[in-house]
Write a protein that holds these residues in place. Structure first.
Motif, PDB file in Angstrom:
ATOM      1  N   LYS A   1       0.819  -1.212   0.000  1.00  0.00           N
ATOM      2  CA  LYS A   1       0.000   0.000   0.000  1.00  0.00           C
ATOM      3  C   LYS A   1       0.853   1.264   0.000  1.00  0.00           C
ATOM      4  N   GLY A   2       2.005   1.199   0.660  1.00  0.00           N
ATOM      5  CA  GLY A   2       2.855   2.379   0.745  1.00  0.00           C
ATOM      6  C   GLY A   2       3.699   2.618  -0.482  1.00  0.00           C
ATOM      7  N   SER A   3       3.719   1.668  -1.423  1.00  0.00           N
ATOM      8  CA  SER A   3       4.524   1.808  -2.634  1.00  0.00           C
ATOM      9  C   SER A   3       3.653   1.552  -3.854  1.00  0.00           C
ATOM     10  N   LEU A   4       4.276   1.648  -5.018  1.00  0.00           N
ATOM     11  CA  LEU A   4       3.542   1.390  -6.253  1.00  0.00           C
ATOM     12  C   LEU A   4       3.246  -0.107  -6.365  1.00  0.00           C
ATOM     13  N   LYS A   5       1.985  -0.444  -6.433  1.00  0.00           N
ATOM     14  CA  LYS A   5       1.574  -1.840  -6.517  1.00  0.00           C
ATOM     15  C   LYS A   5       1.343  -2.212  -7.973  1.00  0.00           C
ATOM     16  N   ILE A   6       1.898  -3.358  -8.387  1.00  0.00           N
ATOM     17  CA  ILE A   6       1.736  -3.806  -9.770  1.00  0.00           C
ATOM     18  C   ILE A   6       1.213  -5.237  -9.782  1.00  0.00           C
ATOM     19  N   THR A   7       0.528  -5.563 -10.851  1.00  0.00           N
ATOM     20  CA  THR A   7       0.010  -6.918 -11.051  1.00  0.00           C
ATOM     21  C   THR A   7       0.517  -7.439 -12.386  1.00  0.00           C
TER      22      THR A   7
END
Length: 271
Positions: free
Chosen positions: A96-102
């Motif tokens: 949540k505190g960083s860029l989340k990628i899928t």
């Protein structure tokens, strides 16, 4: 104490055994292989214990080979593992505190080379990802050019490589991760942000050009309107001047005629 005789065989020796099974539950690959040189007295039979396995399915394949030199002091091992065409889908990274990628989908070719001498390890685990489709979560990014740049950067990413270096000892391993993903994204981000900058610059230039065009048209219209008025006034003044000139000439002409002497009143002179 047991004394070894010349060309003596160990008490237990299995020259070759066959194995088979299924690898990975997600993308099941049937494999088969052999295990050779299994013994409880390796000093009497100085050949490495070897495990070799192969398998394939569609475009995916795997190969595993393990050698254990049990008769050496200190003991040495060699491991080689290769898995090509692995399917990856719906893998999430980040918090949540960083860029989340899928990682929506990707193909992975992975390879492991590992050597050990006693407690020391030396290895490399490399993975090459192709056909990559990554979806970043950018909803929290409010700055539109940055948001668009990140989305374009990930959409243009189709392949990258990771390498994990293994050194040190089993009790105190030294693990280093190296990847070209950051470099690829950095260059892609620069280009995407540059494109966004050029896009914004062109939009501003277009707006300025439009304003200049509007002001020019307004100024041309104003000049034309004033020019028509000035020309109209000049024509009016010219007409007035011509009329005034004509009247003046007529008055001068009339005045000149009136002031000429009356010849009938001049006395006649006889000679």
């Amino acid at each position: 104490m047991q004394f070894v005789k010349l060309e003596n065989y160990p008490k237990f020796l299995l020259k070759k055994a066959s194995v088979d099974g299924v690898f990975t539950p997600d993308n099941q690959i049937a494999y088969s292989g052999t295990i050779t040189n299994i013994t409880n007295q390796p000093q009497l039979y100085p050949y490495p214990l070897m495990v070799e396995i192969k398998g394939s399915k569609d475009k995916a394949s795997l190969y595993f080979k393990f050698l254990a030199y049990l008769y050496k002091e200190p003991m040495e091992t060699e491991t080689f593992f290769k898995y090509e065409g692995a399917k990856i889908a719906k893998k999430e990274f980040g918090s949540k505190g960083s860029l989340k990628i899928t990682v929506e989908k990707a193909n992975a070719d992975t390879q492991l080379k590992l050597k050990t001498v006693s407690n020391n390890i030396d290895g490399l685990w490399s993975t090459y990802f192709t056909g990559v489709y990554i979806k970043p979560e950018t909803e929290k990014i409010k700055f539109a050019p940055l948001k668009n740049s990140i989305e374009k950067s990930f959409s243009s990413l189709t392949s990258f490589k990771t390498e994990v270096y293994l050194n040190g000892t089993f009790s105190s391993p030294d693990i280093k991760l190296k990847t070209d993903l950051a470099e690829i994204l950095n260059e892609s981000l620069k280009k995407a942000f540059g494109d966004e900058y050029d896009k914004a610059r062109k939009e501003i230039e277009s707006q300025i050009d439009e304003k200049i065009k509007e002001n020019k048209e307004r100024l041309d219209k104003l000049i034309k309107e004033n020019q028509d008025k000035i020309q109209g006034k000049l024509k009016d003044n010219e007409s007035k001047i011509l009329n005034w000139k004509k009247d003046l000439e007529e008055k001068l002409k009339k005045s000149s005629v009136d002031k000429l002497p009356n010849l009938n009143k001049i006395p006649k002179i006889k000679i």
